[in-house]
Design an enzyme around this catalytic site. Structure first.
Site, mmCIF file in Angstrom:
data_model
loop_
_atom_site.group_PDB
_atom_site.id
_atom_site.type_symbol
_atom_site.label_atom_id
_atom_site.label_comp_id
_atom_site.label_asym_id
_atom_site.label_seq_id
_atom_site.Cartn_x
_atom_site.Cartn_y
_atom_site.Cartn_z
ATOM 1 C CG ASP A 1 -1.941 -0.821 1.150
ATOM 2 O OD1 ASP A 1 -1.768 -1.959 0.623
ATOM 3 O OD2 ASP A 1 -2.251 -1.677 2.202
ATOM 4 N NE ARG B 1 -1.355 -10.477 -1.399
ATOM 5 C CZ ARG B 1 -2.636 -9.688 0.087
ATOM 6 N NH1 ARG B 1 -3.391 -9.586 0.380
ATOM 7 N NH2 ARG B 1 -2.728 -11.226 0.228
#
Lengths: 413, 413
Positions: free
Chosen positions: A142, A298
């Protein structure tokens, strides 16, 4: 003689194991100070359950292979320790486990919540006069931790998203005259638009794909969005949209939660891309396709950023070195020394400074119309995706390592 | 002296431009037989509109770069010519264009429909006594063309899907104890399960991820699926599902079209993955995540299969060589000579044999329980994903080429 304990926390990344690799390899260079590195199985939950992995059983080759293996090799978890006042027994349990296994170094690898946790553990140990060195190691796709130039894991997601956007845009451009006119690519980012912003590295002008980037920082306006899509299709022949999963409407409601119901009347959760696709279809009548990368983005170690990998490894290494220097309750961070060429070094900040801060995208990183990134933003992200670091392959597939993960004998407490 | 015309047709792939590269590079070695290679802008639609690209303006470096650039460099289209009896004027128009540009070689690069089209063009030219050599070049990620060992484009999608499944599975496995239990990955394949089958290369036993593969060939049974998910989560701790977009329920209805309606009562199209996720949530109450790869999978040149790339190039090269040998109305195919090591060569078959045949997955390629692949299937697909063939990178992004695509001067007819 003392032992160390390492735990992974929160969502895993393509390079969190590279941090584990740097940490364990460095610890092994100091056998007189650190006898063994234990790892929490599934993070701090495993520690609380006295479910510890003894990494000393792993060969040097297996540990080295962590550098190119995605996911969390020891398991991670989503679990936030409450405050000491609220749940003192949990902190006591932790210290009892630490004492039972002679653990004097605690390394906690995670995002903002995890840094808060390791900070509290450090404070509690001090209160109890238990000699413990606590280091928080940053990790989060993030990219929302403060002070550090960027967060390990972000560069690799950014690279994946930029490349995927580039490739899909070439596909859409080839077919647009008779087929799909609008392509919507949903990427992660519930509160901050960093990941979507990375797609902006692809186009050089607002006329290049991705034509529209949707950020959680900018309230979504359906009519304006549809108008922009229509204008783009009229001008470029097609429109590529990259949408953060966390975009919200003017009232602050997540788009992903709005409206859709199944045959039983239950509302459907998740999926901003299909929502946007429906708008495009109903309001504009244009042919669309959509993709949702979800975990693919990810875990995409096959196309990780070399810079991200090197930084992730360096942070694990630095964590051990700082610990052995006696630094406590700190987090190693990445400091950007120069932009071109991109140069960086590792520094530290006290954990007390990190807790409960979120690094959202600055306003001047988002283009004035709200649908793209500025040059400042481009200059910030570009070096973070630089370089490739391919894993080894056999028979067409990456050779990711599966550790033995032999457990330490239980029942010491 | 004569010219050649090349056109791309249907959905593009990560390696269709490698075929164009093989074709143009080989044609340039024979300048006395082939003066220029024209390309249809956006496929056959461009030809009908006299919108031709003159590839002789492209440098050798640009043509060589096609080998590592995904998408369709000249544009492609979805357009199927009707039969000669139904739309004779279109065929006449084509031949008039061919004559106006001295085109004596026609290369059409596409799937089953395209092979049918090029066959009809060959027949019409013969009827009209227009001397034309017609070659169909196979291309389709769907892997559904008959006679050829496999279809160019499939190996690269298969590699992407297998690697993505492997990587996402590592992610899910790391987090399953406290987070997502079921991950659903939707891949392409409307009528045949070849692409989903490729995910099966990852797991060695039914206990490894992907735990369940859903094929269009097997009618979907909700209760049985939910039961299998539940059993898998109980045993392995998590469950990875790879679903073909084209799975249908017992009545033959596409799952992607069933049930969901938006706030206005319109039914929502597309997205098997969110449908399956809803079942998992409602029937089992398990935490889920889902991904839809869509165009990402067929444009992922960054992780293309080397075997697929070499075959795609070889087919373009062979097409020119066969044409210059005077072979007409044929399609070059890939023949598997040996399994280990995987060896292959190029042969030809008459286009008359190819038309209107679909190569679905044989029954013995699907495991008896319907949720996985057999060893025979594994042995068939495995060599097709072998080898990597990375594009060059600059500043972290692949350096895909953008051709000049200068148009031939219009108005010759």
């Amino acid at each position: 003689m003392a032992n160390a304990l390492y735990a992974q926390s929160g969502g895993v990344t393509a390079v969190i194991n590279a941090t584990a690799c740097g940490l364990i390899e460095t610890a092994r260079l100091h056998p007189t100070e650190i006898q063994k590195v234990f790892a929490g199985h599934n993070g701090i939950l495993g520690i609380l359950e006295e479910d510890l992995i003894d990494t000393s059983f792993e060969t040097p080759e297996a540990i080295a292979a962590l550098k190119y293996t995605p996911g969390g090799a020891f398991g991670s978890c989503r679990y936030k320790l409450k405050g000491i006042a609220e749940n003192r027994t949990e902190y006591e349990r932790l210290l009892n486990i630490f004492a039972a296994y002679d653990i004097r170094y605690f390394f906690y690898n995670g995002g903002g919540d995890s840094q808060d946790t390791v900070h509290k553990v450090a404070e509690f140990a001090k209160l109890q006069n238990y000699s413990l060195t606590c280091i928080g190691i940053p990790k989060t796709i993030d990219n929302d931790l403060p002070f550090t130039d960027n967060c390990p894991g972000f560069g690799s997601v950014a690279k994946y998203v930029a490349i995927s956007t580039l490739e899909a845009s070439l596909d859409v451009a080839s077919m647009a005259s008779s087929s799909t006119k609008v392509f919507i690519f949903e990427v992660m980012g519930r509160h901050a638009g960093w990941i979507a912003a990375a797609a902006g590295l692809v186009g050089k002008t607002p006329n290049d794909p991705p034509h529209l980037i949707l950020f959680p920082e900018i309230p979504f306006h359906e009519d304006n969005f549809c108008q922009r899509v229509q204008e783009t299709v009229a001008k470029a022949g097609y429109c590529v949209v990259v949408a953060s999963e966390g975009i919200r409407d003017q009232s602050g409601k997540f788009l992903a939660e709005s409206g859709l119901t199944d045959a039983f009347g239950h509302s459907q959760l998740g999926g901003v891309a299909p929502q946007l696709a429906q708008m495009v279809k109903q309001k504009l009548g244009l042919k669309y396709h959509w993709a949702v990368a979800d975990y693919l983005q990810r875990s995409a170690r096959h196309i990780a950023s070399r810079v991200d990998l090197e930084q992730s490894y360096a942070l694990g290494k630095a964590a051990v070195e700082y610990a052995l220097q006696g630094q406590n309750a700190i987090m190693p961070i990445i400091v950007r020394d120069s932009q071109e060429p991109y140069q960086w070094h590792i520094d530290v900040i006290p954990l007390s400074k990190v807790a409960n801060q979120e690094n959202k995208m600055p306003k001047h990183f988002i283009r004035e119309d709200g649908y793209g990134i500025t040059n400042v933003c481009r200059e910030y992200i570009a070096p973070l995706i630089a370089g490739e670091a391919y894993p080894p392959y056999q028979n067409g597939l990456p050779q990711y390592v599966k550790l033995l993960n032999r457990r330490a004998t239980k029942g010491r407490i």
